[in-house]
Scaffold this active site. Structure first.
Site, mmCIF file in Angstrom:
data_model
loop_
_atom_site.group_PDB
_atom_site.id
_atom_site.type_symbol
_atom_site.label_atom_id
_atom_site.label_comp_id
_atom_site.label_asym_id
_atom_site.label_seq_id
_atom_site.Cartn_x
_atom_site.Cartn_y
_atom_site.Cartn_z
ATOM 1 N N LYS A 38 0.547 -0.901 0.189
ATOM 2 C CA LYS A 38 -0.319 0.246 -0.057
ATOM 3 C C LYS A 38 1.034 1.327 -0.054
ATOM 4 O O LYS A 38 2.059 0.744 0.407
ATOM 5 C CB LYS A 38 -1.154 -0.291 1.023
ATOM 6 C CG LYS A 38 -0.106 -0.002 2.432
ATOM 7 C CD LYS A 38 -0.892 -0.173 3.786
ATOM 8 C CE LYS A 38 -0.460 -0.004 5.537
ATOM 9 N NZ LYS A 38 -1.337 -0.004 6.630
ATOM 10 N N TYR A 267 13.123 31.412 4.660
ATOM 11 C CA TYR A 267 12.590 32.363 5.672
ATOM 12 C C TYR A 267 12.048 32.049 7.027
ATOM 13 O O TYR A 267 12.639 31.695 7.775
ATOM 14 C CB TYR A 267 10.891 31.721 5.314
ATOM 15 C CG TYR A 267 10.651 31.270 3.977
ATOM 16 C CD1 TYR A 267 9.883 32.462 3.102
ATOM 17 C CD2 TYR A 267 10.058 30.327 3.009
ATOM 18 C CE1 TYR A 267 9.783 32.050 1.955
ATOM 19 C CE2 TYR A 267 10.092 30.228 1.947
ATOM 20 C CZ TYR A 267 9.525 31.671 1.391
ATOM 21 O OH TYR A 267 8.748 30.637 -0.178
#
EC number: 5.1.1.1
Length: 386
Positions: A38, A267
């Site tokens: 999965k 940032y």
């Protein structure tokens, strides 16, 4: 890496995947091995990984959602595939025609599946989930749950392939709760047997139980993280399986510059140079699965040395301090996740920084990152998802 659409890629060594599966096969003997692929095989790429696992010991596959099963069937994989989670009933025809084995934990849903199957002149193959203590999905192992499962087993359009549960703490040193869960499942199965119901494939063992609890193997086991070379926790008996991570996340330097003392990077001005520094920019960021939580904490391997990630990780880029490394230039290869020449920074290290588990680190690698598959140290396939 010229064969990729961008200079960020995940290298997956299929020989390592094969060896990991052979180790699992040697440990569990003749039991059925349900390889869990999965989430794009935990970020490794489901199609190529599934084939390799099946060629080296796995007999079945498991996924989480119908589209993952469809992808495998469309690629020509004919091995049994079970869906571990919920599938909306409007996909019933798809499930039945493609012989995908659906997890069932609701009587009304099972009845609808049965009706669809009868209209198609077929049977819907299902695994019945029992909630022995995970508190997620499944019938409770009590009299009411038993009656519901008996009703499902009597449906004319349903073939019950499996009965299973999921252990919540099998990767912990204290196995008390896992033994309690296992006892509940085996008692429930005995009650079914006493009512004349024999389900051919009972399975409970996940990666932690595969490693530590052979008495829980039943008819089959479900291997997830261990197929990819990582242990489910630090509390399992690692000596029982010799595993190696198969995935290495790499990039190339995109820019190199010198900054004077007291200049800021990225940032929020969270990083300021303390001296004249050489900074390299890497073209990978949190949109690729390289989390913002790694800002100022992670390290990479470049030219045989560690370099620290500095400032905040951006959406598509991040910066490293290479002041101490000579001759860093655009195009130099960088390992963000993996090891080289005795240096290692892997999913466990990254998970510790982020306060999570190695599973999540691998699953986070996004479809923006191409996958490169290697066998015998040669590239055999490249997938550019977008």
């Amino acid at each position: 890496m010229d064969i990729c659409v961008r200079p960020v890629w995940a290298e997956i060594d299929l020989d390592i995947i094969a060896n990991n599966m052979k180790e699992i096969r040697n440990l569990v003997g003749e039991k059925e091995i349900i390889a869990v692929v999965k989430a794009n095989a935990y970020g490794h790429g489901a199609l190529d990984i599934a084939s390799t696992l099946l060629e080296n010991g796995a007999s079945r596959l498991a996924v989480a959602i119908i589209t993952e099963a469809d992808e495998l069937r469309d690629a020509g994989i004919t091995a049994p595939i079970m869906i571990l989670g919920y599938t909306p009933i409007n996909f019933a025809e798809n499930l039945i025609n493609n012989e995908i084995e659906q997890t069932v934990y609701d009587v009304e849903y099972a009845k609808e599946l049965s009706d669809f199957a009868l209209k198609l002149g077929k049977k819907a193959k299902v695994h019945i989930a029992i909630d022995t203590g995970m508190g997620r999905i499944g019938f409770l192992p009590n009299e009411e749950g038993l009656n519901k499962v008996l009703e499902i087993c009597s449906l004319p359009g349903v073939e019950v392939i499996g009965l299973f549960t999921h252990f919540s703490t099998s990767d912990e040193k204290d196995k008390t709760y896992t033994y309690e869960q296992f006892s509940k499942l085996t008692a429930f199965n005995k009650a079914l047997e006493d009512n004349g119901i024999h389900i051919p494939l009972k399975h409970a063992s996940n990666s932690g139980a595969i490693m530590d609890l052979p008495e829980t193997y039943l008819d089959g086991v479900r291997c997830g993280i261990i197929s990819y070379g990582y242990y489910p926790s630090e509390e399992v008996k690692k000596e029982n399986l010799k595993l190696k991570p198969a995935l290495t996340l790499k990039t190339n330097v995109a820019f190199v510059k010198e900054l004077d003392e007291d200049m800021y990077v990225s940032y929020g001005r969270t990083y300021k140079t303390e001296k004249k520094s050489k900074i390299a920019t890497l073209p990978i960021g949190y949109a690729d699965g390289y989390s913002r939580l790694l800002s100022g904490k992670a390290k990479v391997i470049i030219k045989g040395q560690f370099a620290n990630v500095i400032g905040r990780v951006c959406m598509d880029q991040c910066m490293i301090d290479v002041t101490h490394i000579e001759d860093v230039k655009i195009g130099d290869e960088v390992i963000l996740l993996g090891e080289e020449n005795g240096l290692k920074f892997d999913a466990n290290d990254m998970a510790e920084i982020m306060g999570t588990i190695n599973y999540e680190i691998l699953c986070m690698i996004s479809h923006r990152v191409p996958r490169i598959y290697k066998k015998n140290n040669e590239i055999v396939k490249v997938i550019n998802y977008i």
